[in-house]
Structures are given as C-alpha cells and as structure tokens.
Design an enzyme around this catalytic site. Structure first.
Site, PDB file in Angstrom:
ATOM      1  N   ASP A 102      -2.636   6.335  -3.532  1.00  0.00           N
ATOM      2  CA  ASP A 102      -1.467   5.720  -2.907  1.00  0.00           C
ATOM      3  C   ASP A 102      -0.985   4.563  -3.781  1.00  0.00           C
ATOM      4  OD1 ASP A 102      -3.463   3.877  -2.373  1.00  0.00           O
ATOM      5  OD2 ASP A 102      -2.766   3.432  -0.346  1.00  0.00           O
ATOM      6  N   SER A 129       0.810  -1.206   0.000  1.00  0.00           N
ATOM      7  CA  SER A 129       0.000   0.000   0.000  1.00  0.00           C
ATOM      8  C   SER A 129       0.853   1.270   0.000  1.00  0.00           C
ATOM      9  CB  SER A 129      -0.971  -0.034   1.188  1.00  0.00           C
ATOM     10  OG  SER A 129      -1.938   0.963   1.096  1.00  0.00           O
TER      11      SER A 129
END
EC number: 5.4.2.10
Length: 452
Positions: free
Chosen positions: A245, A104
C-alpha cells in the site's frame, strides 16, 4: 483522571490536506508539542522525519520541521520511505522520535501523521493525549532560545539501510534466482526500495505502481486495488505478485494464476513455516476481529491459538508484546514480525512468503492456500453526525442476527477509526445467510440515521 484524544485516531492524525486537522498550523503546533514532550535533558535531541509520495507531503513536512526546530529538536529528513523504515531508522539512529507523514491506503488528497517513540513503537494513547494537551496550551514561553533552535539535515543512505535490514530477514544463503516477481508499490513510499531489495536477492522484477507523481498514490493500484497486479502476473507469466500500500506497511499476494491471497492466508503460511523451524516465541498468533474463522481453525490444526484484538496494527503489536508473541497480522495485509520490525512491514512479510516458495519449490497457488475461508461479507455504511451504531433499532437487529448465526458464524459492527463509516461484517458457512444478515444490518443502520 486519564487524558482524552481528539486529534489522534487509531493510526495517528489523518484528514484531507489543507483542512482541519491536516493543516499547516496544526502540523507546526504538533511539531512543537511533540518536540517539547520528547526533549529531556540538555543534550541535542533528534527527530527522524519521513513521508510517502503525496503532493501534500511537502507542505506537512515543512510545517513539522519548523515546529520541531522551534522546540529545539534537530530534524533528520529521509524523504519518501516506508513506514516500517521510519520505525527501524528511529531505533537504529537512536533518535528521540520518529515521524511518518502518510495516509497509508487512503486517496492522495488525504494525509496523516504517525509518531514513533525511540524504541520504534507507535506512541501509546496516553502519550498522544499528552501531546494534544500541550498543543492546546500556550507554548510561546517554552520554545527554544535562539542558540538552542534545532538544525535540519538529510540522511542520504536511508534507502540502503532499510533495504539491508529487510534483506536480513530472508534466510541466509538463499536467493530468488529464477523467480519472476511482479511488484506493485502503489506509486507510494516503497517505489524504490522494494524492487531494489528483490533484485538484489536475484529475482527478475517487473515493476508496476512505481512511478509516483504526487497524486497517483493508491490510484487503481497497490494492496487496496490489486486487480492490476493480478492481471500483470498472468500477462507476464510471473511466479508471484506482491502488492504494497501507499506506505508499505501492508502486503497482499497474487499467485501465478492471478488469484489474490489475503493477510489471513499469509499469516497462516508464516505461522506454519516458523512453527516448523521452531522460530515462534509463543503458540499464540495475534490477529484482529476481522480475521476469518477459517484462520482460527487452520491455526488450531497447527497446534496454535488465534488471539483477536481490535482493528489496527498498533493493537496487534500491543497484544503481541503482552503475550510475548512474535507473529501477528491483519486480514488487510498488515503483518507484524517482531523479530525484524516493530510495526507492520509489507516487504519483510513478502520475503517470508518468498522464502517458503524457494524452500518448497511448489507454485504459489499451492503453497499460499492454507485454508478455505468461511464465506464473509463486509460492507461500509457512511453516516453523518452522530454514529447510528448504538441506536435501539440497530441493537435489536444485531441481537436477532447474532441469535440466528449462533456459534456457527460471527457478526461484527464497528466504527472506522479514520472515516465516518460503520463497517458491517458477517461470516458463516452458509453464504446466503451471510448476505441476508449483512443486508438487514445495513438497512437497520440506514433507517436509524433517517429517524435521527
């Protein structure tokens, strides 16, 4: 007696690549165990496997593939693709399991593995514990016979499928003509699909963070480092900026003045828009304990209720399913719109913001500023060994701080689910009080470590 998890955290398995638990050996064993757990009956079973743009993704991908194949599962590879795309494609292709290789928003040296069930939702704690238990057992006698070993293939139109799915969330008949949009994809998984979706809807697209090289994911870009986005919006005279992200399940917005708009504001904006259109399934909007008290007051003014959960989009999703709600999110930018996705989807959330911009014809600085947030401060305190959070001295300091804040503020102490950190957050209408309480709590936590 319930099984416990050791490898899985709040968002799958995560760690430094080539070190426990993110090693080839563990990834292969995970593939075998998860493959066996989701193999039921004699028909061919399939797992969908995607990744972000980290260099170590190649290594982890190969290890997982070998594990799944040896368990008798066929593997469909899609390459770099957002986490929400993996969840969507797992459902769409009727796969038995979906896997996303990503850490992530973490630096490139980290990597992780997230698992999705055939319904596109992240696995429950119980199912993850079952997989861990299988990993600790001897699987040699349970692996596939030579004629039942799985096959690997590649899905060539995965990007197009996800783009069309995301665009379907944008109001039919509307376009983004005349909008100049800066998109920062964090040199991550959405570097192709997000700019393409915006361009196909008619926007003028300015790309940053769209040149991944394996080691520059999240490096001074994306939703965790939005300064470059804010500067680019002003420099290009853009109407709005969008920051995703590394795996594109988070989104933050920059208005035309280069000012950042966080997940709380985005959640409030979508709640107001959907409420006016009668699209909310429930008067309850789900967010986490990190969301600002200003969001709660804003939603109250809209006739809605804020329901808080533990930090993590999986807990937001679980609570939404319990309540029958179709909107939830996190201050960090995870936005869960269950009409369109089973997990956080940064691109779909951004399209909802753009839809309001097009409908109202006003600048983002006016449209997206839904409330004035309470002064809030968040600091991280790193620890080694045992967490100091439950030390008597820390608990005493906590009680004093909470008494001082009363009902006019909040104090939150929690351990990170992915790093050895204690997160200290306080908010109140008095910024000086917030700063002092956070400083005192951080000092108490540090002192408890020294004593220990």
């Amino acid at each position: 007696m319930s099984k416990t998890r050791h490898l899985f955290g709040t968002d799958g398995i995560r760690g430094l690549a080539n070190q426990d638990p993110m090693t080839v050996e563990i990834a292969q064993k995970l593939g075998q165990a998860a493959g066996l757990r989701f193999t039921r009956g004699v028909h061919r079973h399939r797992v969908l496997l995607g990744k972000d743009t980290r260099l170590s993704g190649y290594m982890i991908e190969c290890a997982l593939v070998s594990g799944f194949l040896s368990a008798g599962m066929d593997v469909t590879l899609v390459g770099p693709m957002p986490t929400p795309a993996i969840a969507m494609l797992t459902r769409s292709l009727r796969a038995d399991l979906g896997v996303m290789i990503s850490a992530s928003h973490n630096p490139f040296g980290d990597n992780g593995i997230k698992l999705f069930g055939p319904d596109g939702f992240k696995l429950s704690d119980e199912t993850e514990a079952e997989i861990e238990e299988l990993m600790r057992s001897d699987l040699a006698g349970r692996l596939a016979a030579p004629d039942r070993i799985g096959r690997a293939s590649r899905l060539n139109d995965a990007a197009g499928r996800y783009i069309e799915n995301a665009k379907a969330s944008f109001p039919r008949g509307r376009r983004l003509d005349g909008l100049r949009i800066v998109i920062d994809c964090a040199n991550g998984a959405a570097y192709r699909v997000a700019p393409t979706a915006l361009w196909e809807l008619g926007a003028e697209v300015i790309r940053i963070g769209c040149e991944p090289d394996g080691i520059n994911i999240n490096e001074q870009c994306g939703s965790t480092k939005p300064e470059s986005l804010c500067e680019a919006v002003v420099a290009h005279g853009a109407h709005i900026g969008i920051a995703l992200d590394g795996d594109a399940d988070r989104v933050l917005i920059a208005d035309e003045k280069g000012r950042l708009i966080d997940g709380d504001q985005i959640l409030a904006l979508i709640a107001r828009s959907w409420g006016r259109q009668g699209r909310l399934n429930s008067a309850q909007i789900v967010a986490t304990v990190m969301s600002n008290m200003g969001l709660a007051r804003c939603l109250e003014g809209l006739g809605l209720e804020l329901v808080r959960t533990a930090v993590g989009d999986r807990y937001v999703v679980e609570r939404m399913r319990e309540l029958g709600a179709n909107l939830g999110g996190e201050q960090s930018g995870h936005m869960v719109l269950s009409d369109f996705a089973t997990t956080g989807d940064g691109l779909v959330a951004a399209l909802q913001v753009l839809a309001v911009l097009v409908e109202e014809g006003r600048p983002a600085s006016e449209v997206c500023r839904m409330f004035t947030p309470f002064p809030q401060m968040l600091r991280n305190v790193r620890f080694t060994g045992k967490s100091p959070l439950h030390a008597p001295s820390v608990q005493d300091a906590r009680r004093r701080a909470e008494a001082e804040l009363g009902t006019a503020g909040r104090l939150l102490l929690r351990e990170s689910g992915t790093e050895p950190l204690v997160r200290v957050m306080a908010e109140a209408e008095d910024p000086a009080l917030v700063e002092r309480i956070v400083a005192e709590m951080c000092e108490a936590i540090d002192s408890a470590q020294v004593v220990a």
